[in-house]
Scaffold this motif. Structure first.
Motif, PDB file in Angstrom:
ATOM      1  N   ASN A 199     -22.630  16.135 -32.789  1.00 24.49           N
ATOM      2  CA  ASN A 199     -22.227  15.137 -31.800  1.00 24.49           C
ATOM      3  C   ASN A 199     -22.274  15.656 -30.371  1.00 24.49           C
ATOM      4  O   ASN A 199     -22.261  14.875 -29.419  1.00 24.49           O
ATOM      5  CB  ASN A 199     -20.805  14.647 -32.101  1.00 24.49           C
ATOM      6  N   ALA A 200     -22.279  16.972 -30.200  1.00 29.01           N
ATOM      7  CA  ALA A 200     -22.302  17.554 -28.861  1.00 29.01           C
ATOM      8  C   ALA A 200     -22.837  18.979 -28.961  1.00 29.01           C
ATOM      9  O   ALA A 200     -22.876  19.566 -30.050  1.00 29.01           O
ATOM     10  CB  ALA A 200     -20.914  17.544 -28.228  1.00 29.01           C
ATOM     11  N   LEU A 207     -27.701  14.345 -26.090  1.00 27.92           N
ATOM     12  CA  LEU A 207     -26.333  14.490 -26.597  1.00 27.92           C
ATOM     13  C   LEU A 207     -25.466  15.079 -25.489  1.00 27.92           C
ATOM     14  O   LEU A 207     -25.979  15.732 -24.573  1.00 27.92           O
ATOM     15  CB  LEU A 207     -26.300  15.425 -27.814  1.00 27.92           C
ATOM     16  N   LYS A 215     -22.564  10.387 -24.125  1.00 29.32           N
ATOM     17  CA  LYS A 215     -24.004  10.336 -23.907  1.00 29.32           C
ATOM     18  C   LYS A 215     -24.426  11.587 -23.135  1.00 29.32           C
ATOM     19  O   LYS A 215     -23.627  12.213 -22.437  1.00 29.32           O
ATOM     20  CB  LYS A 215     -24.411   9.083 -23.140  1.00 29.32           C
ATOM     21  N   SER A 232     -34.598  11.417 -31.793  1.00 33.78           N
ATOM     22  CA  SER A 232     -34.336  11.732 -30.389  1.00 33.78           C
ATOM     23  C   SER A 232     -35.647  12.083 -29.692  1.00 33.78           C
ATOM     24  O   SER A 232     -36.646  12.411 -30.346  1.00 33.78           O
ATOM     25  CB  SER A 232     -33.379  12.918 -30.283  1.00 33.78           C
TER      26      SER A 232
END
Length: 727
Positions: A100-101, A126, A184, A211
């Motif tokens: 997620n990051a 990300l 985002k 992505s």
């Protein structure tokens, strides 16, 4: 607080953050600083690549899972380790939940090189935070970085930190939490040709689960496995679209070269006015130190002296702590004897569990000291220099310095050592290194060496000032290296014939070891050692006790007790009673299942100077080498209840055979140590070799040649020792 924000914070608590960076950027130190003891170590599902995961506290009641990915220079993987790191980042590893990051760790003193990976991470879209580590090293070299300007140009937070001193970590976590709330990333594709950007975004919009970074990777690396896996997920139409896109980007230069040129051009624009380096070609302090430590002569002598000091320290520093542990288990055994009636249960608890496990746990101080030195040498940057020194030797046998790191890792454990061969590009070199890595004396062999050296090698000083016991231990560790050289040469000349690959290695700057990183290394390996003592070794101890205890004739026991009582009433001295107890113990074991099995194989081990009990203990240690200590502890503790016999060392020294002769001598002890230095007594290592090579042929070859080497090495050692009159 709004309901939406509350829900978002709840989702953050389940967030997974990837820790990414080039090798030697202080990534492990930062991981330890952010997670502490909450981390766990395992493998990625389905493969043997190590994964470290820890819980990172970002704020009040807000945590995230931090995943320490293998070091990588780019998202174009050059080794299996890097390939899995890239797969996890791109969401292609089906067994892993999506990232997620991203937390990217950069070496502030090598900013330009590190920014290449960052340029690719930006394409992930990300939340991304850049940790500018080793800022103190950069300042010491006169390097100035405008942190705020760099962050503005990248479009992501850039936080200067010193991971080893825990400086800047609160700012780093605050920035990461802030970026995760935004949910985002920054604008992607900034480092690529402008003509690429719109077509790539069209692909992303058409296939919404991918992505921009994934599209770019597939276009620029058509031969990689990423394309095949992605096409399998998205269908044949995706493959056709990628082909059209690649043709659209093609020019007089290969697509991959176009990407590299534009990324480095973009980096030059990013650092212009942000990075001030007055002397890029300066001679650093590390360079001056390396003139000595990597010198062909002085460097080799210093390396040998360091190794000698380590092995001497393992004995001298650990002795007082080992005495305390030995006394604690002796007291525990005596207490258990007093609490329980004589019988099978008492023998199982005292002679099986307490004596067996205690005989292994007592070596924990030596394990900790060994990993203390390994962690210090690795964290300060010396290990890479050792690899450089060893390249000169390994090249002569067809390998390269790349093989030294896996071999060095095998001194801790051969399993990660075999796994570390993934950094070797050439398959034949990789397999050759796998086959010789188990020859390095891992931590499981240390208890075997320690008990026999302490029991039978005199505690005297050699002419060099080192203790004879430490020198013996040094020789046992050196034996694996000496034997590995001709074995590797033979493999490379026959089964794995091929050219030696060039050795390219980045030498990190010297630095003071991080205390927490060193302690974490000791903790993790000590925990692993105790876990084995509490599981595998405990199970093996119970099995060995059962084989040595049963079958047991109650009539014979009653007869022995009556004979002993008669000796007591006749006023027999303590020595006579001890001799009687030893004879009874020997008779009982000789007539047990273990005795029958041992006598069957005794003709095979007798040329090594061993009796049937040593042979059986060796067989029992096939799952793990250190089991032999627990097995011998079980065998030689049965029927011995006086306080002094709680020490396995004394039990081995006093052990006698049916003819009254001592079972153990210096040649026998050396023979056992040489056997375990060269044998393949580790199922886990053989299983990992099978998983890495995809066939049982190589692990079977490993087991066969190492067993043969161990047998003939032990035979030669015993015969030479007897010829020299050491028996």
């Amino acid at each position: 607080m709004s309901v939406n924000l509350q829900e978002h914070l709840l989702s953050i608590r389940r967030m997974r953050v990837a820790l990414v960076g080039n090798p030697n950027t202080g990534k492990t130190t930062l991981f330890n600083a952010l997670t502490g003891l909450s981390q766990r170590v395992g493998n990625f599902p389905g493969v043997t690549v190590e994964r470290k995961v820890g819980r990172m506290i970002l704020g009040e009641n807000i945590t995230a899972e931090l995943i320490d990915l293998p070091g990588a220079y780019s998202l174009s993987p050059q080794s299996p380790d890097e390939a899995i790191a890239v797969d996890v980042l791109l969401g292609l590893w089906e067994q892993e939940e999506p990232i997620n990051a991203i937390l990217a760790v950069l070496d502030a003193s090598n900013l330009k090189r590190n920014l290449y990976l960052v340029s690719q991470l930006l394409d992930m879209e990300l939340p991304l935070v850049v940790a500018l580590n080793m800022s103190d090293v950069a300042r010491s070299r006169g390097i100035i970085i405008d942190e705020q300007a760099l962050g503005d140009r990248l479009g992501v937070p850039v936080i200067s930190i010193q991971a080893n001193k825990r400086e800047g970590l609160n700012r780093l976590k605050t920035a990461l939490l802030h970026e995760m709330k935004k949910n985002k990333g920054s604008d992607a594709l900034m480092a690529l040709p402008e003509s690429w950007r719109e077509p790539v975004r069209e692909m992303v919009n058409r296939y919404r689960d991918i992505s921009p970074a994934l599209v770019v990777r597939i276009v620029t690396d058509p031969g990689g496995g990423i394309f095949a896996r992605t096409q399998k997920l998205l269908g044949a139409e995706f493959g056709q679209d990628i082909g059209l896109l690649r043709a659209r980007f093609q020019s007089d230069m290969p697509v991959g070269d176009i990407e590299i040129a534009h990324r480095y051009g973009w980096i030059e624009q990013i650092i212009d006015g942000v990075l001030q380096d007055p002397d890029p070609l300066r001679e650093t302090e590390s360079d001056r130190i390396d003139k000595v430590l990597t010198h062909r002569v002085w460097g080799t002598l210093i390396f040998a002296a360091i190794m000698g000091f380590i092995f001497e320290s393992i004995f001298t520093w650990s002795a007082p702590i080992m005495d305390l542990i030995d006394a604690a288990f002796a007291s525990l055994g005596n207490w258990a004897l007093a609490q329980m009636p004589k019988g099978a249960l008492q023998s199982l608890i005292v002679d099986g569990l307490i004596a067996g496990v205690g005989g292994v746990v007592i070596f924990l101080p030596q394990i900790c000291i060994l990993f203390l030195f390994i962690a210090i040498l690795e964290d300060c940057g010396y290990m890479a220099r050792a690899a450089l020194l060893m390249d000169r030797l390994l090249t002569q046998c067809g390998l390269s310095g790349k093989s030294f790191i896996p071999m060095l890792s095998s001194f801790a454990c051969a399993v990660p050592g075999v796994m570390a061969t993934r950094t070797i590009d050439d398959r034949k070199d990789r397999i050759a290194t796998m086959l010789v890595a188990p020859l390095m004396s891992c931590s499981a062999r240390l208890p075997v060496y320690a008990i026999f050296i302490a029991a039978f090698i005199p505690d005297t000083t050699t002419f060099l000032g080192f203790g004879l016991q430490g020198v013996t231990l040094f020789c046992m560790y050196g034996l694996g290296i000496v034997v590995a050289v001709p074995v590797a040469w033979l493999l490379k000349k026959t089964l794995l014939k091929g050219e030696t690959t060039p050795f390219i290695l980045e030498l990190p700057s010297y630095k003071f070891p991080d205390v927490r990183t060193v302690l974490m290394c000791i903790y993790q390996n000590a925990y692993h050692f105790l876990k084995r003592a509490g599981t595998l070794i405990l199970a093996a101890t119970v099995v060995m006790w059962g084989l040595a205890y049963f079958p047991r004739s109650e009539e014979a026991i009653v007869q022995y007790e009556q004979q002993r009582e008669m000796l007591v009433q006749a006023g027999a001295e303590e020595g006579v009673l001890e001799a009687f107890d030893a004879r009874v113990s020997g008779d009982l074991i000789s007539n047990s299942y273990l005795g029958y099995m041992g006598k069957t194989i005794e003709p095979l081990v007798k040329p090594l100077g061993w009796d049937w009990r040593i042979g059986m203990a060796t067989l029992a240690s096939f799952p793990a080498r250190e089991v032999i200590v627990a097995a011998l502890g079980t065998i030689y503790s049965l029927g011995r209840v006086d306080e002094s016999s709680q020490s396995l060392q004394e039990a081995l020294q006093q052990a006698v055979g049916p003819d009254g002769r001592r079972v153990f001598s210096i040649p026998v002890a050396l023979s056992i140590m040489v056997f375990f230095a060269l044998c393949a007594q580790c199922v886990s290592t053989l299983a990992v070799i099978q998983r890495e090579t995809g066939t049982w042929a190589w692990p079977l070859l490993t087991f066969g040649y190492m067993t043969a080497l161990a047998y003939f090495g032990a035979f030669a050692t015993y015969r030479i020792g007897m010829a020299l009159g050491w028996g």
